[in-house]
Design an enzyme around this catalytic site. Structure first.
Site, PDB file in Angstrom:
ATOM      1  N   ASP A   1       6.305   4.323  20.557  1.00 55.59           N
ATOM      2  CA  ASP A   1       7.630   3.521  20.736  1.00 55.59           C
ATOM      3  C   ASP A   1       8.738   4.455  20.816  1.00 55.59           C
ATOM      4  OD1 ASP A   1       8.413   0.959  20.043  1.00 55.59           O
ATOM      5  OD2 ASP A   1       9.301   1.288  18.345  1.00 55.59           O
TER       6      ASP A   1
ATOM      7  N   LYS B   1      12.240  13.669  35.703  1.00 59.50           N
ATOM      8  CA  LYS B   1      12.595  13.036  34.666  1.00 59.50           C
ATOM      9  C   LYS B   1      11.063  13.196  33.861  1.00 59.50           C
ATOM     10  CE  LYS B   1      12.761   8.531  32.366  1.00 59.50           C
ATOM     11  NZ  LYS B   1      12.471   7.067  32.427  1.00 59.50           N
TER      12      LYS B   1
HETATM   13  P1  IMP Z   1       9.204   1.190  24.580  1.00 59.38           P
HETATM   14  O1  IMP Z   1       9.054   1.393  23.111  1.00 59.38           O
HETATM   15  O2  IMP Z   1       8.625   2.269  25.560  1.00 59.38           O
HETATM   16  O3  IMP Z   1       8.651  -0.319  24.863  1.00 59.38           O
HETATM   17  O4  IMP Z   1      10.534   1.442  24.758  1.00 59.38           O
HETATM   18  C1  IMP Z   1      11.705   0.478  24.218  1.00 59.38           C
HETATM   19  C2  IMP Z   1      12.863   0.296  25.176  1.00 59.38           C
HETATM   20  O5  IMP Z   1      13.515   1.557  25.167  1.00 59.38           O
HETATM   21  C3  IMP Z   1      12.567  -0.123  26.508  1.00 59.38           C
HETATM   22  O6  IMP Z   1      12.640  -1.589  26.657  1.00 59.38           O
HETATM   23  C4  IMP Z   1      13.517   0.370  27.256  1.00 59.38           C
HETATM   24  O7  IMP Z   1      14.760  -0.437  27.219  1.00 59.38           O
HETATM   25  C5  IMP Z   1      14.130   1.864  26.658  1.00 59.38           C
HETATM   26  N1  IMP Z   1      13.334   3.104  27.036  1.00 59.38           N
HETATM   27  C6  IMP Z   1      12.233   3.388  26.803  1.00 59.38           C
HETATM   28  N2  IMP Z   1      11.814   4.742  27.676  1.00 59.38           N
HETATM   29  C7  IMP Z   1      12.995   4.783  28.328  1.00 59.38           C
HETATM   30  C8  IMP Z   1      13.102   5.455  29.267  1.00 59.38           C
HETATM   31  O8  IMP Z   1      12.448   6.562  29.642  1.00 59.38           O
HETATM   32  N3  IMP Z   1      14.303   5.353  30.009  1.00 59.38           N
HETATM   33  C9  IMP Z   1      15.262   4.455  29.684  1.00 59.38           C
HETATM   34  N4  IMP Z   1      14.964   3.470  28.781  1.00 59.38           N
HETATM   35  C10 IMP Z   1      13.839   3.688  28.051  1.00 59.38           C
END
Ligand code: IMP
Length: 199
Positions: free
Chosen positions: A69, A172
């Site tokens: 997460d 990145k």
């Molecule tokens: P998740 O937990 O990976 O689904 O991330 C939750 C939210 O954080 C995503 O919907 C993105 O908006 C943001 N997010 C996660 N990882 C990244 C990244 O590497 N770059 C930019 N936004 C991110």
């Protein structure tokens, strides 16, 4: 080869980990094991949400499993959007809308310090382990670049003068919050071969 489940439907994340986890493990996604439901992220921290996802799968299938997460933590917004990063501008909000909301909230704000944090929960032979990856940076005044996803166009990592969206994806993927957490997970898995396996 031992089998492990990554509790995600995100193909990009699955391929990323398959490419670096070479050796003892074969990584399965949720689709591969026939789990088609959404796991509600009801926790109030990244750690809790990661844990909910890996525990759900571990309890149902009794197999080694991990999940992640991620959140963007902005100092002057008291840590927001944090655990709500995916739905900051509301349920089902687009990346565009979430970025707009951050830029609006930070209008005229001099303290633009922020950090991305990823927490991975691993359930391995019935024990839970956590791995965290964090990268500090600042929020730009407007969008720059069109690479990456999510908040990438407004996040400038410390030590750089460009946003994540302006940098080559290979860079990145080497320095990011997710890369750091994933490297810790991989180091663990390469050292510990599980006793259990998918039946
Ligand atoms: P998740 O937990 O990976 O689904 O991330 C939750 C939210 O954080 C995503 O919907 C993105 O908006 C943001 N997010 C996660 N990882 C990244 C990244 O590497 N770059 C930019 N936004 C991110």
């Amino acid at each position: 080869m031992k089998k492990i489940v990554f509790a995600t439907n995100n193909k990009h994340k699955l391929n990323e980990i398959r490419n670096i986890l070479i050796g003892d493990y074969e990584v399965f996604g949720l689709q591969d094991i026939g789990f088609g439901n959404d796991i509600p992220e009801t926790g109030s921290t990244l750690k809790e949400n990661a844990s909910i996802k890996s525990k759900t799968i571990f309890d149902l299938y009794n197999i080694n499993c991990f999940s992640d997460d991620t959140g963007l933590i902005i100092e002057s917004l008291g840590g927001d959007p944090g655990v709500y990063s995916a739905r900051y501008a509301g349920c089902g909000a687009t990346y565009e809308e979430n970025v707009d909301k951050v830029l609006f909230k930070l209008k005229g704000q001099n303290n633009r310090k922020a950090a991305f944090s990823t927490v991975i929960s691993l359930l391995f032979d019935n024990i839970e382990y956590f791995f965290e990856g964090k990268i500090s940076g600042t929020i730009a005044n407007k969008r720059y670049g069109d690479g990456g996803f999510g908040y990438d166009p407004i996040f400038i990592p410390e030590g750089y003068d460009i946003t994540f969206a302006e940098m080559p994806i290979e860079i990145k993927n080497k320095i990011s919050h997710r890369a750091i957490a994933t490297q810790k997970l991989v180091a663990f898995l390469n050292k510990h071969v599980s006793n259990s396996d998918i039946k």
